[in-house]
Design an enzyme around this catalytic site. Structure first.
Site, mmCIF file in Angstrom:
data_model
loop_
_atom_site.group_PDB
_atom_site.id
_atom_site.type_symbol
_atom_site.label_atom_id
_atom_site.label_comp_id
_atom_site.label_asym_id
_atom_site.label_seq_id
_atom_site.Cartn_x
_atom_site.Cartn_y
_atom_site.Cartn_z
ATOM 1 N N SER A 197 -58.291 -21.624 -27.544
ATOM 2 C CA SER A 197 -58.101 -20.361 -27.159
ATOM 3 C C SER A 197 -58.568 -19.372 -28.253
ATOM 4 O O SER A 197 -59.116 -18.258 -27.840
ATOM 5 C CB SER A 197 -56.780 -19.961 -27.014
ATOM 6 O OG SER A 197 -56.060 -20.764 -25.927
ATOM 7 N N HIS A 243 -55.171 -16.344 -31.093
ATOM 8 C CA HIS A 243 -55.855 -15.582 -30.503
ATOM 9 C C HIS A 243 -56.426 -14.308 -31.074
ATOM 10 O O HIS A 243 -57.725 -14.244 -30.929
ATOM 11 C CB HIS A 243 -55.098 -14.999 -29.039
ATOM 12 C CG HIS A 243 -54.398 -16.175 -28.204
ATOM 13 N ND1 HIS A 243 -53.880 -16.124 -27.153
ATOM 14 C CD2 HIS A 243 -54.745 -17.526 -28.275
ATOM 15 C CE1 HIS A 243 -53.832 -17.235 -26.425
ATOM 16 N NE2 HIS A 243 -54.227 -18.160 -27.120
#
Length: 295
Positions: A197, A243
């Site tokens: 991610s 992230h």
């Protein structure tokens, strides 16, 4: 008055087609050529052989991407497909052994039941990189974790690979994933994480920056990014550090590559990834020293 016959004059014919009369000569070799053998030249016409010889000495222009980067040798996104393949292969290994995840997931510092300390602070630096190829195989997300990440990589990766070229694109991906791992290490070293991610968010950021630079439509990527940020901060058990770290790293690196001055483009494209790598390494060293002194 003379009655002697005039000498006969032969009609010239094409050197490739002797049966065809012609009065046109090749401006390069001076041989007669018929209309089928004529090729337009800067002055007059040339024969097919002279044109072929001339083309052998012409250096072909190397195609460049919209950012002035030499184009990839093939339109096939080799790097993107390779990254997807590595993630899928790692996931298959995970299915056969939980130990594989424990040995290679991202964790800054953790103390086991037997008193052993593991993690990046203990010299296991590889966890900063290997974790970006692992994904949850159970829990609240299950297989959806790897499915979404691989879909995102397949959807936007090829376009970025074509614009940036293979090695720049790979550097962007790897450093974005590394940036996510480093931010987790700095903020919450006792927590663990797996997943691509961070690297994917780096691609999101790069897609937006490069899209703006080239005057493209960035609305869809903004929408996708906003949705994922909402999920990041509203759903439990998601590493927001990974992230955000990937997003910031990827966006900054893409900005350096996209807005590099033409005269210094190659220097910036090589130097920017090295500077980012050096900065992330320095942050890890500082945090490791801090954790070691606290023991």
């Amino acid at each position: 008055m003379s009655t002697e016959p005039k000498p006969e004059t032969s009609v010239p014919t094409c050197y490739r087609h002797p049966g065809r009369e012609t009065y046109v000569r090749c401006t390069r070799c001076d041989r007669y050529i018929c209309p089928e053998c004529m090729r337009d030249a800067a002055v007059g016409h040339q024969c097919v052989e002279c044109v072929a010889d001339g083309n052998r000495g012409v250096r072909r222009a190397r195609p460049v991407t919209p950012l002035g980067v030499p184009g990839a040798a093939s339109a096939v996104p080799v790097v993107t497909y390779s990254l997807i393949g590595l993630c899928v292969l790692a996931y298959l290994v995970e299915l056969s052994s939980w130990r594989f995840i424990a040995d290679y997931m991202m964790i800054g510092q953790a103390t086991l039941i037997n008193g052993d300390t593991i993690g990046v602070s203990e010299g296991e630096w590889y966890r900063l990189v290997t974790s970006m190829f692992l994904h949850q195989r159970g829990g609240s997300f299950g297989i959806a974790h790897i499915v979404f990440n691989m879909w995102a990589l397949w959807a936007i990766g090829p376009a970025l690979e074509q614009v940036l070229g293979r090695w720049r694109y790979l550097a962007l991906y790897m450093l974005s994933g590394l940036g996510g791992s480093v931010l987790l290490y700095l903020v919450d070293p006792g927590n663990s994480a797996v997943g691509a991610s961070g690297a994917i968010f780096g691609l999101f950021g790069a897609y937006f920056v490069i899209g703006r630079r080239l005057g493209g439509q960035v609305g869809p990527i903004v929408f996708l990014l906003v949705i994922n940020l909402v999920i990041t901060f509203s759903v439990p058990d998601i590493s927001w550090e990974g992230h955000i770290g990937g997003l910031v790293t990827g966006g900054a690196l893409a900005a350096a590559m996209a807005y590099a001055p033409a005269a210094r483009r190659s220097l910036v494209h090589i130097g920017a990834p090295l500077v980012v790598l050096a900065l992330l390494t320095a942050l890890v060293l500082v945090k490791t020293a801090e954790l070691s002194s606290a023991l």
